[in-house]
Design a protein around this motif. Sequence first.
Motif: not given
Length: 257
Positions: A26-31, A178-180, A182-189, A210-213
């Motif tokens: 499996p390829t190591n797909t980065k965020s 800020r905390k990542q 997973n690949r699609k979600w990041r939360v911030s305060g 929360a940011d959903w990319r």
Amino acid sequence: MRDSSGGDAAETILERPNADSQVASPTNTKSDWDRGPNAWKFIVYPVYAWVPFFSSSITLPTIPSPPGGGGPVTPSGTTSGSFDGAAFAGAEIYKGKWSGMVTFLYAGLSATRTVPRATLTTDFIYGQAMVEHHAYKGLSLGGGFRRMALDLTATVDTFPSVGRTPGFWDPLLSATYRKQLNRKWRVSGHMDGGGFGVGSDIDIGAAAYADWRFAKHFGMTMGGAYLHFENSNTVLTKTLTIKPTMYGPTFGFGIYF
């Protein structure tokens, strides 16, 4: 040994692995957020809405002798909360351990309380700029300023309404985590505070979101925001004091590049 046909003994043959039978690792797909520590990264929020619950306390200028006689009176009251709408636009910039945030807001706000009657109506505009430096494990510290401009009318009971158009610059100190996930979600305060009597007397802001990319360059943001400030505006020795509080859900559309 020889076989029955007189040939040499069967030799051991090292088989070359069949490429078709190999299982690709499996390829190591980065965020999408991972573009190297020194890469420029931008987020633009062209559409950002806030639905705040708005309330305020009001203190009108002292009236030396109100109708009906008596001594000086300083009318004051507190409005009940009401839901209003506010339009945002903003951007975030990242470079190495540095980050910057720029926000613009416009809101038409009003709140009324019946007994005793108190009303505050205001067109509220603010612009904010912050610069922060990463300090430790997702935590960034920094500062900036918030520019506020109001066109307001305040009424308490049967006393004459007071209209003002105060504007001020507030210096701010800030912290953002800020905390990542997973690949699609990041939360911030985020939290900031200031004023210090330079502009307003007290100025406190906070947000969690929360940011959903959902695509490489597009995403959604959702969360909540809080803002409270206290300002005393004096004109010809007559002071009007307001202490508005706004809090409620936020949501918007983001462009990432």
